[in-house]
Motif scaffolding. Structure first.
Motif, PDB file in Angstrom:
ATOM      1  N   UNK A 155      -3.019  18.645 -16.433  1.00 12.69           N
ATOM      2  CA  UNK A 155      -3.204  17.473 -15.575  1.00 12.69           C
ATOM      3  C   UNK A 155      -3.886  16.412 -16.420  1.00 12.69           C
ATOM      4  N   UNK A 156      -3.789  15.206 -16.004  1.00 12.42           N
ATOM      5  CA  UNK A 156      -4.496  14.174 -16.753  1.00 12.42           C
ATOM      6  C   UNK A 156      -3.534  13.221 -17.405  1.00 12.42           C
ATOM      7  N   UNK A 157      -4.057  12.022 -17.645  1.00 13.69           N
ATOM      8  CA  UNK A 157      -3.210  10.998 -18.264  1.00 13.69           C
ATOM      9  C   UNK A 157      -3.315  11.059 -19.761  1.00 13.69           C
ATOM     10  N   UNK A 189      -3.487  14.170  -9.706  1.00 17.11           N
ATOM     11  CA  UNK A 189      -4.414  13.281 -10.395  1.00 17.11           C
ATOM     12  C   UNK A 189      -4.733  12.099  -9.496  1.00 17.11           C
ATOM     13  N   UNK A 190      -6.021  11.845  -9.310  1.00 17.64           N
ATOM     14  CA  UNK A 190      -6.418  10.694  -8.501  1.00 17.64           C
ATOM     15  C   UNK A 190      -6.581   9.469  -9.363  1.00 17.64           C
ATOM     16  N   UNK A 191      -7.161   8.457  -8.773  1.00 15.87           N
ATOM     17  CA  UNK A 191      -7.399   7.218  -9.518  1.00 15.87           C
ATOM     18  C   UNK A 191      -8.662   7.326 -10.362  1.00 15.87           C
ATOM     19  N   UNK A 192      -8.673   6.603 -11.449  1.00 17.28           N
ATOM     20  CA  UNK A 192      -9.883   6.540 -12.286  1.00 17.28           C
ATOM     21  C   UNK A 192     -10.796   5.459 -11.726  1.00 17.28           C
ATOM     22  N   UNK A 193     -12.089   5.800 -11.624  1.00 16.13           N
ATOM     23  CA  UNK A 193     -13.028   4.862 -11.021  1.00 16.13           C
ATOM     24  C   UNK A 193     -14.110   4.489 -12.037  1.00 16.13           C
ATOM     25  N   UNK A 194     -14.161   3.238 -12.443  1.00  7.14           N
ATOM     26  CA  UNK A 194     -15.240   2.830 -13.364  1.00  7.14           C
ATOM     27  C   UNK A 194     -16.584   2.871 -12.638  1.00  7.14           C
ATOM     28  N   UNK A 195     -17.621   3.257 -13.377  1.00  2.00           N
ATOM     29  CA  UNK A 195     -18.963   3.323 -12.793  1.00  2.00           C
ATOM     30  C   UNK A 195     -19.886   2.375 -13.555  1.00  2.00           C
ATOM     31  N   UNK A 196     -20.849   1.849 -12.824  1.00  2.00           N
ATOM     32  CA  UNK A 196     -21.845   1.034 -13.511  1.00  2.00           C
ATOM     33  C   UNK A 196     -23.043   1.930 -13.851  1.00  2.00           C
ATOM     34  N   UNK A 210     -18.540   4.077 -18.531  1.00  2.00           N
ATOM     35  CA  UNK A 210     -18.600   5.343 -17.807  1.00  2.00           C
ATOM     36  C   UNK A 210     -17.629   5.278 -16.633  1.00  2.00           C
ATOM     37  N   UNK A 211     -16.932   6.363 -16.372  1.00  2.00           N
ATOM     38  CA  UNK A 211     -16.004   6.387 -15.235  1.00  2.00           C
ATOM     39  C   UNK A 211     -15.846   7.815 -14.758  1.00  2.00           C
ATOM     40  N   UNK A 212     -15.216   7.963 -13.605  1.00  2.00           N
ATOM     41  CA  UNK A 212     -14.883   9.310 -13.135  1.00  2.00           C
ATOM     42  C   UNK A 212     -13.391   9.386 -12.852  1.00  2.00           C
ATOM     43  N   UNK A 213     -12.871  10.566 -13.103  1.00  2.00           N
ATOM     44  CA  UNK A 213     -11.461  10.839 -12.850  1.00  2.00           C
ATOM     45  C   UNK A 213     -11.408  12.020 -11.875  1.00  2.00           C
ATOM     46  N   UNK A 214     -10.796  11.795 -10.738  1.00  2.00           N
ATOM     47  CA  UNK A 214     -10.722  12.864  -9.737  1.00  2.00           C
ATOM     48  C   UNK A 214      -9.390  13.587  -9.856  1.00  2.00           C
ATOM     49  N   UNK A 353     -15.893   6.134  -1.399  1.00  2.00           N
ATOM     50  CA  UNK A 353     -14.541   5.680  -1.054  1.00  2.00           C
ATOM     51  C   UNK A 353     -13.495   6.450  -1.851  1.00  2.00           C
ATOM     52  N   UNK A 354     -13.808   6.701  -3.117  1.00  2.00           N
ATOM     53  CA  UNK A 354     -12.858   7.443  -3.956  1.00  2.00           C
ATOM     54  C   UNK A 354     -12.654   8.856  -3.420  1.00  2.00           C
ATOM     55  N   UNK A 355     -13.737   9.494  -3.036  1.00  2.00           N
ATOM     56  CA  UNK A 355     -13.619  10.860  -2.503  1.00  2.00           C
ATOM     57  C   UNK A 355     -12.858  10.822  -1.180  1.00  2.00           C
ATOM     58  N   UNK A 356     -13.173   9.816  -0.372  1.00  2.00           N
ATOM     59  CA  UNK A 356     -12.482   9.647   0.916  1.00  2.00           C
ATOM     60  C   UNK A 356     -10.981   9.528   0.693  1.00  2.00           C
TER      61      UNK A 356
END
Lengths: 456, 370
Positions: A155-157, A189-196, A210-214, A353-356
């Protein structure tokens, strides 16, 4: 102790990441030995972590800088080397040792067995090409477990290649025929979410992006049974650092997350987090899904829904062009884990929101199945009613007898019940083979990698 | 009574000649052939019982029941027979309606529900007027009646099955096409021809202009656009009984031509019933594309063809039956080249009564049909 094992794995993974860019294999073996010294009182635990195989090619034990070792095990004490026979068995399987690190912990407790086992299991889920051998000897008892993944899925891009353990450990229902049950899962694979990055973490030296990939994995897979109803019962959230090594310890953020989720929008009745005590040993955060009370007698007579659990992987990703030394990269990972709660809270709305979104996408299929089931139930009533109406009102004895004999019934009353049950069975258990499914022979349940000895 | 002081004989000489030609060329279904197509009530009950037994048998084998229906929307299942029109071919492809698929289970259930109603109706030998739908080629033979939308007027009297006498000779009002064409009997008419009128507006205009009296004896019928099954059955019934020329008056546009083709050759969806619905002898009276040029219809009443018109026109030209109609092909190619269309009402731009008093009488007198 977990921190030390984490550090070793980070070290090997980060080295391996560099080599992945040149296209080398990531499979291999990992040996974790934990034992106590013989004596009247057990006060310290010895641990040896060894690695061999393609995934750690390039590691030079002798060249391993003492200061790097210091960086990896700042709190550990040196210890005696492990039993050479244990190492021999390992090298027989994977070739010569590329890495052997030993350390001793003062806090000797049999509880470490379960914690290390859980940690290694969590690691194995996201690093499925590494076979892990774990042995824990405490006093006179030994616990041993080998983690060998049967079904892997990539899995994964492009940025990150993940090899996940998608083996389904759920027994297939009894009525499932041979070769008609998917023994794996299909990660999404979910969306990648940038984090501050919060200021406190920046003050400590955490910079870059920094980001998270679900990634979600629903188990068991029932794609081949499109008419079967499903019911999500548990959700487990596992968090991994940038090197794919699991983050240790329960997360307050994820424990409190259900309170901030819109369960109705997702299609859930409710979610509540498992107790802290359970969390310590379960790996990650586990939620129990509240179920609706089924008061509809028609629903009760339908096949019981297949219970599914959802694994939600949260992969932290980090990039910083100014961090390229291995020791700096490892230090960054430690920083990220240390400030993880702060980071997640700093991005609370976005992460929630990403988890939702991930939950909603996963449950879309379940909700659609529910709607389909209702449609099929309604239609079944009409089909049965119409068929029986014609049979009952027919004056053609040959036709009536043929219908009764076909179902081996003596009267239309019994025929009604028999037709109803048969229609329910053939429609609910409709099997549509899918190329993506892992439908091996459903013979005896495949060999499990459960412990070989009684647990402590 | 006739127009322009001419005798009736002169007015209808071309019509009579056409009739003679038609009687020589067109196969006439004998009574035994018509009877061959019918099916008894017992057979209908048996057919339905076979379907139910099939469902029960499937379930006894733990298999999901399904229904296989001829695919009535596929041109690949259609062949053209010059004597009949478009007909469904034997061994045509089928669509499968499954009981274990959410997307088709409702349809499956609905079909069975319909079977129950039909079964009960046939058992009790009753009629019911409801929206007409067909399950397969056998079931439209039973006494299911559809509400009609067509109108008919002219030199025609007949009796319906329940004994009601219908007289279509009223000058000012038309009669509704019967719902039970099969039950019509005692048809009496001296009409020389039947005119199919595409649109209700034109039909009403002709009624108002007393067309049926001026061109008496004749019959005119309209299906108000795309004809329903009863209107088509009626035209067919009149042809079978009277064997008089049937002339179509449609707009000079692709839609009008298509409607005319439905009367003449049938439709894809009803192709299995072609032998009772089509009248291959239908002639195109007007409005012809060549009429627009010949009569110098003013340009401001001509309408440019739309992309959709052009596409339909191309599709019509590829239909299998056009090969045997070179004159129709020519007219349609003329329309393609001129890229204009016109409604029948456009003739009013020449003169208000042009349609009824000049155009149609001259067309009929001089054989201006193709």
């Amino acid at each position: 102790m977990l921190r030390e094992i984490q550090q070793v794995l980070r070290f090997v993974q980060l080295l391996g990441k560099r080599r992945q860019q040149s296209g080398l294999n990531v499979k291999g073996g990992l040996l974790v030995l934990v034992w106590t010294e013989t004596g009247p009182s057990v006060q310290s635990l010895n641990c040896a972590v060894a690695a061999a195989g393609p995934w750690c090619i390039g590691i030079n034990m002798k060249a391993l800088q003492p200061d790097l070792k210091e960086c990896m095990f700042p709190c550990a004490c040196p210890c005696l080397p492990p039993d050479p026979e244990e190492l021999c068995a390992f090298t027989d399987l994977y070739g010569s040792l590329r890495l052997l690190l030993t350390f001793q912990m003062k806090d000797a407790s049999p509880e470490w067995c379960a914690r290390i086992e859980t940690f290694l299991h969590t690691y194995s889920l996201a690093n499925a090409k590494i076979k892990i051998h774990f042995k824990f000897k405490f006093s006179q008892q030994t616990f041993q477990r080998d983690f060998s993944v049967k079904i892997k899925n990539k899995a994964g891009g492009n940025q990150r290649s993940l090899i996940l353990d998608v083996t389904c450990r759920t027994q297939p229902p009894e009525c499932v025929k041979k070769g008609c049950w998917c023994q794996g899962g299909h990660p999404v694979l979910g969306d990648r979410l940038p984090l501050s990055i919060p200021p406190a973490a920046m003050d400590q030296g955490l910079f870059g992006e920094l980001s998270i990939q679900a990634v979600t994995l629903l188990s068991p897979c029932v794609l081949q049974y499109p008419n079967l109803p499903t019911q999500l019962t548990h959700i487990q959230v596992l968090v991994y650092g940038p090197s794919n090594v699991p983050v240790t310890g329960p997360s307050t953020f994820f424990q409190n997350l259900p309170a901030h989720l819109d369960c109705q929008e997702v299609g859930l009745h409710g979610l509540h987090c498992s107790s802290f005590k359970d969390l310590v040993h379960s790996g990650g955060t586990v939620y129990t899904v509240e179920q609706e009370n089924c008061e509809d007698p028609e629903q009760e007579s339908s096949p019981a829904p297949i219970r599914q659990s959802l694994l939600l992987y949260i992969f932290l990703q980090h990039s910083d062009p100014f961090t390229y030394q291995l020791s700096d990269m490892m230090a960054t990972e430690v920083l990220i884990e240390r400030h993880l709660e702060d980071i997640l809270n700093n991005n609370k709305q976005a992460v929630t929101k990403a988890v939702q979104t991930e939950l909603k996408n996963t449950l879309k299929a379940q909700n659609q199945r529910k709607k389909n089931q209702q449609k099929m139930r309604s239609a079944a009533e009409v089909i049965l009613g119409s068929s029986l109406s014609i049979v009952s009102s027919s004056s053609n004895m040959d036709f009536r007898n043929a219908c009764l004999h076909s179902m081996k019934m003596s009267d239309t009353y019994d025929l009604s019940a028999s037709l109803r049950e048969s229609l329910r069975r053939v429609t609910s258990w409709k099997f549509t083979p899918k190329n993506i499914c892992y439908s091996a022979q459903v013979e005896e349940y495949p060999e499990s990698d459960e412990p070989t000895r009684t647990e402590i | 009574m006739s127009l322009m002081g001419s005798s009736v004989a002169e007015l209808f000489s071309a019509i009579d000649k056409l009739r003679a030609e038609l009687l020589n060329n067109v196969e006439v279904l004998t009574d035994c052939q018509r009877v061959e197509g019918e099916i008894s009530h017992g057979e209908i009950l048996s057919l339905i019982e076979n379907v139910i037994l099939g469902i029960v048998t499937s379930l006894s084998k733990d298999e999901a029941p399904f229904l296989a229906l001829p695919d009535r929307s596929n041109w690949a299942n259609i062949s053209f027979d010059s004597a009949i029109g478009l007909r469904m071919t034997l061994g045509s492809s089928v669509t499968t309606i499954r009981s274990d698929c959410p997307s088709s289970v409702t349809k499956f259930a609905q079909i069975l529900k319909i079977f129950v109603v039909i079964y009960k109706l046939v058992q009790s030998n009753s009629y019911a007027t409801k929206r007409f739908f067909v399950v397969n080629s056998h079931f439209e033979k039973i006494t299911k009646l559809a509400t009609s939308k067509g109108l008919i007027s002219g030199d025609l009297c007949y009796m319906e099955e329940d004994g009601t006498r219908i007289d279509c000779r009223s000058c000012s009002a038309a009669a509704a096409v019967s719902s039970n064409i099969a039950g019509i009997r005692n048809i009496v008419s001296h009409a020389k021809f039947i005119m199919i009128v595409e649109k209700d507006a034109t039909f009403q205009r002709l009624l108002d202009d007393d067309f049926c009296t001026k061109l008496s004896p004749c019959i005119m019928i309209t299906g108000k656009g795309v004809p329903d099954v009863n209107s088509r059955l009626m035209v067919r019934k009149l042809w079978d009984t009277l064997h008089i020329p049937i002339l179509a008056l449609v707009d000079a546009d692709p839609h009008g031509i298509e409607i005319m083709c439905i009367y003449k050759y049938g439709s894809v969806s009803m192709s299995f019933e072609a032998h009772s619905l089509t009248v291959p002898s239908v002639m195109w009276l007007g409005l012809l594309p060549s009429d627009l040029q010949r009569l110098r219809v003013p340009e401001d009443v001509l309408i440019p063809l739309t992309k959709r018109d052009e596409s339909k026109l191309s599709s019509l030209l590829k239909r299998p039956y056009l090969a045997s109609q070179p004159e129709w092909q020519k007219e349609m190619e003329l329309m393609q080249q001129s890229k204009v269309k016109a409604e029948i009402q456009s003739l009013a731009a020449i003169a208000p009564d042009f349609l009824t008093n000049i155009y149609l009488p001259n067309k009929l007198r001089y054989g201006g049909w193709v």
